[in-house]
Scaffold this active site. Sequence first.
Site, short mmCIF file in Angstrom:
data_model
loop_
_atom_site.label_atom_id
_atom_site.label_comp_id
_atom_site.label_asym_id
_atom_site.label_seq_id
_atom_site.Cartn_x
_atom_site.Cartn_y
_atom_site.Cartn_z
N LYS A 140 2.41 -40.14 21.81
CA LYS A 140 2.55 -39.38 22.30
C LYS A 140 1.63 -38.73 23.08
O LYS A 140 1.10 -38.27 23.97
CB LYS A 140 3.44 -38.38 21.70
N ASN A 141 0.37 -38.31 22.54
CA ASN A 141 -0.59 -38.19 22.62
C ASN A 141 -1.86 -39.03 23.76
O ASN A 141 -2.63 -38.58 24.91
CB ASN A 141 -1.44 -37.65 21.76
N ARG B 198 1.60 -27.06 24.80
CA ARG B 198 0.09 -27.10 25.50
C ARG B 198 -0.57 -27.72 26.61
O ARG B 198 -1.68 -27.78 27.42
CB ARG B 198 -0.92 -26.42 24.93
N CYS C 87 -1.46 -21.02 19.59
CA CYS C 87 -0.56 -21.59 19.51
C CYS C 87 -0.48 -21.63 17.57
O CYS C 87 -1.56 -20.66 16.80
CB CYS C 87 0.04 -22.92 19.21
N ARG D 291 -7.08 -21.86 20.25
CA ARG D 291 -7.23 -23.69 21.14
C ARG D 291 -7.67 -23.21 22.74
O ARG D 291 -7.41 -23.36 22.91
CB ARG D 291 -5.97 -24.39 20.64
N PRO D 292 -8.80 -23.14 23.02
CA PRO D 292 -9.41 -22.19 23.79
C PRO D 292 -9.32 -23.50 24.74
O PRO D 292 -9.50 -24.53 24.09
CB PRO D 292 -10.38 -21.49 23.48
N ASP E 22 -12.02 -23.73 27.72
CA ASP E 22 -13.49 -23.57 28.11
C ASP E 22 -13.75 -24.18 28.24
O ASP E 22 -14.91 -24.83 29.45
CB ASP E 22 -13.95 -22.83 27.35
N GLN E 23 -14.49 -25.09 27.60
CA GLN E 23 -14.80 -26.52 28.05
C GLN E 23 -14.16 -27.57 28.86
O GLN E 23 -15.34 -27.99 29.55
CB GLN E 23 -14.89 -27.36 26.57
N ASP F 9 -3.78 -34.27 12.77
CA ASP F 9 -2.69 -34.73 12.71
C ASP F 9 -2.32 -35.11 11.68
O ASP F 9 -1.35 -35.31 11.28
CB ASP F 9 -2.59 -35.55 13.88
N ILE G 171 -10.97 -28.81 12.46
CA ILE G 171 -10.64 -28.50 13.71
C ILE G 171 -10.21 -27.41 13.70
O ILE G 171 -10.41 -26.95 14.55
CB ILE G 171 -9.70 -30.24 13.75
N ARG H 144 9.48 -33.23 18.97
CA ARG H 144 7.92 -33.37 20.35
C ARG H 144 7.56 -34.26 19.99
O ARG H 144 6.76 -34.45 21.18
CB ARG H 144 7.46 -31.16 19.60
N1 EPU Z 1 -12.00 -26.39 21.67
C1 EPU Z 1 -12.83 -25.54 21.99
N2 EPU Z 1 -13.02 -25.43 23.80
C2 EPU Z 1 -12.01 -26.29 23.77
C3 EPU Z 1 -10.87 -27.56 23.67
C4 EPU Z 1 -11.18 -26.98 22.06
O1 EPU Z 1 -13.14 -24.58 21.35
O2 EPU Z 1 -12.10 -26.40 25.81
C5 EPU Z 1 -11.82 -26.73 19.93
C6 EPU Z 1 -10.35 -26.29 19.60
O3 EPU Z 1 -10.45 -24.95 19.66
C7 EPU Z 1 -10.19 -26.95 18.10
C8 EPU Z 1 -11.58 -28.40 18.36
O4 EPU Z 1 -12.23 -27.62 19.57
O5 EPU Z 1 -10.83 -26.24 17.26
C9 EPU Z 1 -10.91 -29.77 18.93
O6 EPU Z 1 -9.61 -29.46 20.05
P1 EPU Z 1 -9.60 -30.70 20.70
O7 EPU Z 1 -9.41 -30.53 22.30
O8 EPU Z 1 -9.49 -31.99 20.27
O9 EPU Z 1 -7.88 -30.68 20.85
P2 EPU Z 1 -6.84 -31.17 21.70
O10 EPU Z 1 -7.26 -32.12 23.21
O11 EPU Z 1 -5.92 -29.67 22.41
C10 EPU Z 1 -5.19 -33.09 20.62
C11 EPU Z 1 -3.60 -33.41 20.60
C12 EPU Z 1 -4.10 -32.54 19.24
C13 EPU Z 1 -4.76 -33.16 17.93
C14 EPU Z 1 -6.04 -32.66 18.19
C15 EPU Z 1 -6.58 -33.11 18.22
C16 EPU Z 1 -3.11 -34.01 22.49
C17 EPU Z 1 -2.03 -33.93 23.35
N3 EPU Z 1 -3.20 -33.25 21.53
O12 EPU Z 1 -5.36 -31.71 20.96
O13 EPU Z 1 -2.37 -33.23 18.42
O14 EPU Z 1 -4.49 -32.52 16.72
O15 EPU Z 1 -6.01 -33.26 20.71
O16 EPU Z 1 -7.07 -34.13 17.44
O17 EPU Z 1 -3.56 -34.98 22.65
C18 EPU Z 1 -0.61 -32.59 17.66
O18 EPU Z 1 0.25 -33.99 18.09
O19 EPU Z 1 0.18 -32.52 16.94
C19 EPU Z 1 -1.73 -32.19 17.97
C20 EPU Z 1 -1.58 -30.86 17.84
#
Ligand code: EPU
Length: 423
Positions: A22-23, A94, A118, A123-124, A126-127, A308, A330, A400
């Site tokens: 999926k991801n 998201r 969520c 889950r901001p 900002d990056q 995950d 995380i 999902r």
């Molecule tokens: N974060 C920030 N700012 C940002 C981006 C991230 O503070 O701009 C923080 C997040 O809040 C979190 C950490 O950085 O604390 C890591 O988050 P990440 O951005 O890596 O998560 P994501 O990209 O939103 C993806 C997967 C998630 C998985 C996470 C961590 C996808 C579509 N989603 O989310 O998958 O848990 O990486 O590995 O790839 C799932 O499949 O159930 C799922 C939630």
Amino acid sequence: MDNLRIQGGAQLRGRVRISGAKNAALPILSAALLADGDHRFRNVPELRDVGTMAKLLRTLGQDVRVAGNVVDVQSRPVPDAVPVAPYELVKQMRASVLVLGPLVARYGRAHVSLPGGCAIGARPIDQHLKGLEAMGAQVVLEHGYVKVEVPSGRLRGAEIVFDMPTVTGTENLMAAAALARGRTTLVNAAREPEVEELARVLNKMGASVEGAGTDVIVVEGTDALQPVDHAIMADRIEAGTYMAAAAATRGDVLLEGVTFEHLEAVAAKMRQAGAVVEREGEGVRVCAPGPLRAASLQTAPHPGFPTDMQAQFMVLMCTAQGRSTIVENIFENRFMHVPELNRMGARIDVVGRTATVEGVDALQGAQVMATDLRASASLVIAGLVADGVTEVLRVYHIDRGYERIEQKLSQLGATIERVPGRA
Ligand code: EPU
């Protein structure tokens, strides 16, 4: 709303084929926005989130046809002056934010609804936005939408240092950089296999991405990309979930079509807990001939133990001998499964980001409520292990991210059925 009814007690045995990831599928489908023409994606899992991404691409004027595990995207210029990812779709998923990088790179502007918090955390993004700004974009937040505009019309390469590794943030900026002017260096990039898979696809499309899979990724921007034909890699989290189910039920399961290297952290913890995990041809075999022992862990970005898989591993610990601690590093709110597992007779205490699990002899079936995708998967595993009947409510979360889960588990000997919800 459908529910899953599980009669616990069966030991899972046999073979199961792992679906496409999926991801990996979600960022790859978004990347189709980078190049006009006929894209074909194979081994795409049939999941609600993939359906949501298809809807989003259609909203952006793309022709998307889904036939089983094949998704054809006939990509053409987005017809609207400003491409928009609307709230109705972003609130459902998201990962819709993954269209932001490709749209801004291609059209110099995009409006994407800001995803809210969520079930698992704030889950901001900002990056993602900081990176686009470094590449010359202007970002404003208005009426719940992130409005991004590149005054010069085209992003320019930049050096971007992430404050923390972010998976979709790295993917968004890597895709954006592929069409930027000049070189982009992403430092402290996420190293997840899904990031590597997106880099493979971008390179097949004619991009120049190096270093994916390490924490420094270098992208040389190019003027145009071509459409691609690609089969999506296997889903390491679906695989890990079946590994946990096999070990928790003291069964013996061969997972087919997985990449063992993607599962090393999970395999290591399962072995520490007393399961046998072996590579077998193009697959991985998991069995648990003896009792399981407590094994503590901390979640971490790849190659650490994946967040995950935290909920699913916790279920293993519920009936292991001894006390384990599980630290979630995380996401700040990813223990929503704990009260439900405790209702099933588990003994888990949560203080801040640490859960302490005291192994018990058995779990008892109950009606439980799923709150997010991986929490739902953990409740299904708990139901397989428990005495009596478990009903996992709100099973749409599972749809999902797990393709035909009740069929796959039935094939392994579980007694599980989907029943229409009463409410
Ligand atoms: N974060 C920030 N700012 C940002 C981006 C991230 O503070 O701009 C923080 C997040 O809040 C979190 C950490 O950085 O604390 C890591 O988050 P990440 O951005 O890596 O998560 P994501 O990209 O939103 C993806 C997967 C998630 C998985 C996470 C961590 C996808 C579509 N989603 O989310 O998958 O848990 O990486 O590995 O790839 C799932 O499949 O159930 C799922 C939630």
